[in-house]
Design an enzyme around this catalytic site. Sequence first.
Site, PDB file in Angstrom:
ATOM      1  N   ARG A   1       0.931  -9.950  -0.677  1.00  0.00           N
ATOM      2  CA  ARG A   1       1.517  -8.722  -1.225  1.00  0.00           C
ATOM      3  C   ARG A   1       2.132  -7.810  -0.178  1.00  0.00           C
ATOM      4  O   ARG A   1       2.936  -6.934  -0.527  1.00  0.00           O
ATOM      5  CB  ARG A   1       0.470  -7.947  -2.035  1.00  0.00           C
ATOM      6  CG  ARG A   1      -0.763  -7.619  -1.251  1.00  0.00           C
ATOM      7  CD  ARG A   1      -1.855  -7.070  -2.128  1.00  0.00           C
ATOM      8  NE  ARG A   1      -1.611  -5.692  -2.502  1.00  0.00           N
ATOM      9  CZ  ARG A   1      -2.503  -4.919  -3.092  1.00  0.00           C
ATOM     10  NH1 ARG A   1      -3.684  -5.414  -3.400  1.00  0.00           N
ATOM     11  NH2 ARG A   1      -2.237  -3.679  -3.379  1.00  0.00           N
TER      12      ARG A   1
ATOM     13  N   ASN B   1      -2.718  -6.408  -9.204  1.00  0.00           N
ATOM     14  CA  ASN B   1      -2.003  -6.541  -7.915  1.00  0.00           C
ATOM     15  C   ASN B   1      -2.468  -7.791  -7.181  1.00  0.00           C
ATOM     16  O   ASN B   1      -1.664  -8.591  -6.703  1.00  0.00           O
ATOM     17  CB  ASN B   1      -2.256  -5.312  -7.028  1.00  0.00           C
ATOM     18  CG  ASN B   1      -1.779  -4.034  -7.669  1.00  0.00           C
ATOM     19  OD1 ASN B   1      -1.114  -4.063  -8.686  1.00  0.00           O
ATOM     20  ND2 ASN B   1      -2.130  -2.914  -7.084  1.00  0.00           N
ATOM     21  N   ASP B   2      -3.773  -7.938  -7.071  1.00  0.00           N
ATOM     22  CA  ASP B   2      -4.294  -9.108  -6.366  1.00  0.00           C
ATOM     23  C   ASP B   2      -4.287 -10.357  -7.240  1.00  0.00           C
ATOM     24  O   ASP B   2      -4.083 -11.462  -6.743  1.00  0.00           O
ATOM     25  CB  ASP B   2      -5.717  -8.831  -5.854  1.00  0.00           C
ATOM     26  CG  ASP B   2      -5.698  -8.065  -4.544  1.00  0.00           C
ATOM     27  OD1 ASP B   2      -4.697  -8.174  -3.818  1.00  0.00           O
ATOM     28  OD2 ASP B   2      -6.663  -7.345  -4.256  1.00  0.00           O
TER      29      ASP B   2
ATOM     30  N   HIS C   1       0.822  -1.202   0.000  1.00  0.00           N
ATOM     31  CA  HIS C   1       0.000   0.000   0.000  1.00  0.00           C
ATOM     32  C   HIS C   1       0.862   1.261   0.000  1.00  0.00           C
ATOM     33  O   HIS C   1       0.549   2.237  -0.688  1.00  0.00           O
ATOM     34  CB  HIS C   1      -0.926   0.009   1.212  1.00  0.00           C
ATOM     35  CG  HIS C   1      -1.836   1.178   1.196  1.00  0.00           C
ATOM     36  ND1 HIS C   1      -2.976   1.221   0.430  1.00  0.00           N
ATOM     37  CD2 HIS C   1      -1.747   2.399   1.789  1.00  0.00           C
ATOM     38  CE1 HIS C   1      -3.550   2.399   0.580  1.00  0.00           C
ATOM     39  NE2 HIS C   1      -2.834   3.125   1.402  1.00  0.00           N
TER      40      HIS C   1
ATOM     41  N   GLU D   1      -9.819 -10.434  -9.941  1.00  0.00           N
ATOM     42  CA  GLU D   1      -8.632 -10.376  -9.079  1.00  0.00           C
ATOM     43  C   GLU D   1      -8.186 -11.740  -8.575  1.00  0.00           C
ATOM     44  O   GLU D   1      -7.123 -11.847  -7.972  1.00  0.00           O
ATOM     45  CB  GLU D   1      -8.918  -9.494  -7.858  1.00  0.00           C
ATOM     46  CG  GLU D   1      -9.300  -8.085  -8.196  1.00  0.00           C
ATOM     47  CD  GLU D   1      -9.686  -7.297  -6.975  1.00  0.00           C
ATOM     48  OE1 GLU D   1      -8.828  -6.612  -6.424  1.00  0.00           O
ATOM     49  OE2 GLU D   1     -10.863  -7.387  -6.562  1.00  0.00           O
TER      50      GLU D   1
ATOM     51  N   CYS E   1      -6.533  -2.246 -14.288  1.00  0.00           N
ATOM     52  CA  CYS E   1      -6.331  -1.104 -13.388  1.00  0.00           C
ATOM     53  C   CYS E   1      -5.290  -1.348 -12.298  1.00  0.00           C
ATOM     54  O   CYS E   1      -5.118  -0.520 -11.417  1.00  0.00           O
ATOM     55  CB  CYS E   1      -7.655  -0.701 -12.747  1.00  0.00           C
ATOM     56  SG  CYS E   1      -8.401  -1.997 -11.760  1.00  0.00           S
TER      57      CYS E   1
ATOM     58  N   ARG F   1     -15.544   1.937  -7.372  1.00  0.00           N
ATOM     59  CA  ARG F   1     -15.425   0.595  -6.787  1.00  0.00           C
ATOM     60  C   ARG F   1     -16.090   0.596  -5.416  1.00  0.00           C
ATOM     61  O   ARG F   1     -15.810   1.475  -4.589  1.00  0.00           O
ATOM     62  CB  ARG F   1     -13.951   0.192  -6.662  1.00  0.00           C
ATOM     63  CG  ARG F   1     -13.772  -1.219  -6.109  1.00  0.00           C
ATOM     64  CD  ARG F   1     -12.327  -1.647  -6.094  1.00  0.00           C
ATOM     65  NE  ARG F   1     -11.554  -0.975  -5.061  1.00  0.00           N
ATOM     66  CZ  ARG F   1     -10.246  -1.139  -4.890  1.00  0.00           C
ATOM     67  NH1 ARG F   1      -9.571  -1.942  -5.716  1.00  0.00           N
ATOM     68  NH2 ARG F   1      -9.598  -0.506  -3.934  1.00  0.00           N
TER      69      ARG F   1
ATOM     70  N   ARG G   1     -11.246   4.352  -5.580  1.00  0.00           N
ATOM     71  CA  ARG G   1     -11.180   3.469  -4.413  1.00  0.00           C
ATOM     72  C   ARG G   1     -11.912   4.141  -3.250  1.00  0.00           C
ATOM     73  O   ARG G   1     -11.366   5.029  -2.601  1.00  0.00           O
ATOM     74  CB  ARG G   1      -9.718   3.198  -4.029  1.00  0.00           C
ATOM     75  CG  ARG G   1      -8.887   2.552  -5.117  1.00  0.00           C
ATOM     76  CD  ARG G   1      -7.479   2.267  -4.590  1.00  0.00           C
ATOM     77  NE  ARG G   1      -6.674   1.560  -5.549  1.00  0.00           N
ATOM     78  CZ  ARG G   1      -5.727   2.117  -6.308  1.00  0.00           C
ATOM     79  NH1 ARG G   1      -5.482   3.410  -6.190  1.00  0.00           N
ATOM     80  NH2 ARG G   1      -5.030   1.400  -7.149  1.00  0.00           N
TER      81      ARG G   1
END
Length: 577
Positions: free
Chosen positions: A471, A460-461, A195, A437, A508, A337, A302
Amino acid sequence: MLSLIGSGIGRGIAIGKAYVLKSTDIEPPFLRIKPDKVEIEVERFLQAVVDAEQEYQALLNNLDTSAPKESAAFINAHMLMLRDPLLINESIQIMRSELVNAEYALQTQSNNLIKVFEQMEDTYLREKKVDVKHITDRLLRHLMGIVSHTLDEFNTEDLSGKIIVGKDLTPAETMFVRGRKIVAFVTDLGSQISHTAIVARSLKLPAVVGLHGSSKYILEDDLLIVDGLRGIVLINPSDQVLKEYRGKARRLREREKQLSTLIRRRTKTLDDERVHLMANIETAKELREVKRVNAEGIGLYRTEYLFMNRDTAPTENEQFRDYKKIVTRVERPVVIRTLDVGGDKQLGFGYPNKSSSESPLGLRAIRLCLNHIDLFKPQLRAILRASAYGKISILIPMVSNVDEINQVLTIIKHTKAELKAEGIAFDRRIKIGGMIEVPAAAIMADVFAQKLDFLSIGTNDLIQYTLAIDRVDDAVNYLYDPTHPAVLQLIKMVIRAGEKAGIPVSLCGEMAGNDRYTRLLLGLGLRRFSMDATYLLNVKQQIMSVDTTKLRYLVGKVINADSTIEARDYLSKLNTL
């Protein structure tokens, strides 16, 4: 001069003074005190209480008039708790009865109180253990003479030009650095997709994470050079090194100016393939950069940051005002989202604070929302209401099976019926999309595409779950690899599923904003990218310099490679076409 090497974030170079955050875990010493010295220890403890109280009062006095009302209430509540006999008198009693030092006695009593709060059934009271820890840490820092800082609502210091140094930054802490004019991050923990890294990119700041020693070797006010491109931190560099890095920083700024000539140009490849470039945002503060680079809309908003750093969930009206502000200010399509918390993003008002929610495989994202309709429904109502003021789409995070999609679509259908009955305007044809994801969703993308209006790939996921890498665990981040053939095959499957169903597919995740992968993604058929706005022009330059008909052969080699090394080799060749 000392140099440290970690994972670099961003392409920039920052030079500034270190601003060291307190360690998350203060270890108080344990000492036996002679009977005739105990009262001296008690006096030292009471002085720390007075000092902490004065510190709180100063924070209250200096609170900005624009600060949320909750901030003053929060400080007052902590001042009251600071004088609570259960904390103060009982700590003194432990000193006198057990003949121990103030730090140890305070920590012992704090642990006792935390255990009591943890056993309470009431969620609100159970979360008070966080306040106890907060006050205890503040008192311990006064007792132990620790000079460090905390990023929270109490911090009103001038951070202009500072480089934040800490063990790690939580999502909550990163909220407090926005708009504070810091110039870089340096952390012991974290990886390219942590993050902290994502926030550093969104703030257009260089960072070096995963240093495993920054907070040990860097002291307050040390002069630092942070090289985000090479992942290097230089501590108290020589004049010659400073001169060299200032020259590098100047050349980077010149490169930024060159890219700005692309802003008003239409995004298409040399063979006239149209490509859409959108931006990811976390708050309305990022809209200025979105407009500056002329993004075609918001591909990912987000919303979880509306829910963080507070004691209660935002109301429907509060959310409605935020979503309306975003869509009316940007004046372009916005993909919102729904709440994606759990894992490394925890709320302060008790919803997901169960052990399973702290796992990336646990109760998070849409799983949590379907378990807490009281949290989910107001958000859907707010998004639908805002859709009357601009083009909005709803994106559902972490869908993994059709049943979840069916449940969400049913809830949205009922929510629309409620609004209609109440005479409230909304876009009745609002588009509903799913975030791909997890590998199961990618494999089922054909089926999902029949239910949804669009798909969005969250790399990412997707990489995390495909390669079984947590992660946030930098011990395994060497395994993180966007070019792993399994990951690329899944991305390709999703793009093909969208083409077959005739619905848009965007990407994304962080991969979208890394121009090293732009040609590869174009070759896989991707035509919609959403990324941090600060990277948009770099990606645009890549797109506008390539002929997609020449990519096919080498892209096939990359996705059919037997090993990561082979895939990277073909990727390098692809990027030199």
